[in-house]
Design an enzyme around this catalytic site. Structure first.
Site, mmCIF file in Angstrom:
data_model
loop_
_atom_site.group_PDB
_atom_site.id
_atom_site.type_symbol
_atom_site.label_atom_id
_atom_site.label_comp_id
_atom_site.label_asym_id
_atom_site.label_seq_id
_atom_site.Cartn_x
_atom_site.Cartn_y
_atom_site.Cartn_z
ATOM 1 N N GLY A 46 0.884 -1.153 0.024
ATOM 2 C CA GLY A 46 0.082 0.138 0.015
ATOM 3 C C GLY A 46 0.762 1.339 -0.022
ATOM 4 O O GLY A 46 2.021 0.995 0.496
ATOM 5 N N GLN A 51 3.337 9.873 0.865
ATOM 6 C CA GLN A 51 4.391 9.279 0.991
ATOM 7 C C GLN A 51 5.511 9.445 -0.159
ATOM 8 O O GLN A 51 6.712 9.107 -0.109
ATOM 9 C CB GLN A 51 4.269 7.802 0.987
ATOM 10 C CG GLN A 51 3.594 7.358 2.250
ATOM 11 C CD GLN A 51 3.377 5.755 2.553
ATOM 12 O OE1 GLN A 51 2.457 5.280 1.886
ATOM 13 N NE2 GLN A 51 4.409 5.259 3.030
ATOM 14 N N CYS A 94 5.441 -0.055 7.332
ATOM 15 C CA CYS A 94 5.038 0.924 6.348
ATOM 16 C C CYS A 94 6.194 1.570 5.726
ATOM 17 O O CYS A 94 7.377 1.547 6.296
ATOM 18 C CB CYS A 94 4.639 2.352 7.382
ATOM 19 S SG CYS A 94 4.330 3.689 6.298
ATOM 20 N N LEU A 95 6.061 1.942 4.460
ATOM 21 C CA LEU A 95 7.384 2.062 3.580
ATOM 22 C C LEU A 95 8.080 3.473 3.858
ATOM 23 O O LEU A 95 9.156 3.355 3.672
ATOM 24 C CB LEU A 95 6.870 2.165 2.157
ATOM 25 C CG LEU A 95 6.457 0.991 1.433
ATOM 26 C CD1 LEU A 95 6.087 1.110 -0.053
ATOM 27 C CD2 LEU A 95 7.534 -0.293 1.381
ATOM 28 N N HIS A 136 -4.942 2.050 7.315
ATOM 29 C CA HIS A 136 -3.391 2.369 7.552
ATOM 30 C C HIS A 136 -3.232 3.739 6.332
ATOM 31 O O HIS A 136 -2.473 4.665 7.019
ATOM 32 C CB HIS A 136 -2.608 1.351 7.287
ATOM 33 C CG HIS A 136 -1.313 1.584 7.360
ATOM 34 N ND1 HIS A 136 -0.086 0.971 8.195
ATOM 35 C CD2 HIS A 136 -0.476 2.206 6.448
ATOM 36 C CE1 HIS A 136 0.962 1.454 7.800
ATOM 37 N NE2 HIS A 136 0.965 2.208 6.721
ATOM 38 N N GLU A 137 -3.723 3.533 5.269
ATOM 39 C CA GLU A 137 -3.253 4.428 4.104
ATOM 40 C C GLU A 137 -4.208 5.716 4.471
ATOM 41 O O GLU A 137 -3.695 6.608 4.277
ATOM 42 C CB GLU A 137 -3.460 3.650 2.800
ATOM 43 C CG GLU A 137 -2.918 2.535 2.509
ATOM 44 C CD GLU A 137 -1.276 2.653 2.779
ATOM 45 O OE1 GLU A 137 -0.861 3.945 2.698
ATOM 46 O OE2 GLU A 137 -0.409 1.675 2.772
ATOM 47 N N HIS A 140 -2.386 7.970 6.564
ATOM 48 C CA HIS A 140 -1.411 8.648 5.971
ATOM 49 C C HIS A 140 -2.001 10.037 5.427
ATOM 50 O O HIS A 140 -1.497 11.108 5.555
ATOM 51 C CB HIS A 140 -0.802 8.091 4.926
ATOM 52 C CG HIS A 140 0.175 7.047 5.035
ATOM 53 N ND1 HIS A 140 1.503 7.190 5.859
ATOM 54 C CD2 HIS A 140 0.290 5.737 5.061
ATOM 55 C CE1 HIS A 140 2.080 6.384 6.241
ATOM 56 N NE2 HIS A 140 1.561 5.275 5.608
HETATM 57 NI NI NI Z 1 2.086 3.366 5.449
#
Ligand code: NI
Length: 172
Positions: A46, A51, A94-95, A136-137, A140
């Site tokens: 995701g 991000q 998370c990236l 989660h996204e 963000h």
């Molecule tokens: Ni994330």
């Protein structure tokens, strides 16, 4: 398509509340294609636009297993319209917080409304991993990273480690 740079904590951009998208046009679709390519290359399941430094309410996801065909999904202006009382816990990563994972409790099911890749409106109930990923996204898009749910001490420790790893690495 292009691979975009992913920003890491504690970049203050990750605290930004992203703006709704006015129109799903070719320019946005090109950006979503780039986001998807960036996510696959990372690799991750995701990615939210912030991000890669873009404060728009756009997320891309693909939770298909490695041996399955890719099934990308795109959510533009996603909004949670219902949450289950039942909760579930997933070990999240998370990236933007590379190499760190923690258990996070969230509603087990949610209903969301959103626009798809073509700008068509949908409302759907999501369960399991997909429900957790979408929450989660969407976090963000509201400037929240999963480590914000951990104790301050744990969060600071993770941020320090990410900063050190970033500083020590040679990116060629
Ligand atoms: Ni994330």
């Amino acid at each position: 398509m292009a691979i975009l740079d992913i920003i890491n904590v504690p970049d203050p951009l990750l605290k930004t509340v992203s703006d709704p998208v006015d129109e799903v046009d070719d320019q946005l679709r090109r950006f979503m294609d780039d986001m998807l390519e960036t996510m696959y290359a990372a690799p991750g399941i995701g990615l939210a636009a912030i991000q890669v430094g873009v404060a728009k309410r756009v997320i891309v996801l693909d939770i298909s297993a490695e041996d399955e065909e890719n099934t990308p999904v795109y959510f533009v202006n996603p909004e949670i319209t219902w949450e289950s009382e039942e909760m579930s816990v997933f070990n999240e990563g998370c990236l933007s917080v590379p190499e760190h994972y923690a258990d996070v409790e969230r509603p087990a099911s949610v209903k969301i409304k959103y626009l798809d890749y073509h700008g068509k409106a949908h409302e759907e109930k999501l369960d399991g991993l997909l429900a957790t990923c979408v929450q989660h996204e969407i976090d963000h898009l509201d400037g929240i990273v999963f480590i914000d749910y951990l104790s301050r001490l744990k969060r600071m420790m993770i941020i320090k480690k990410v900063q050190k790893a970033t500083k020590d690495s040679v990116v060629l």
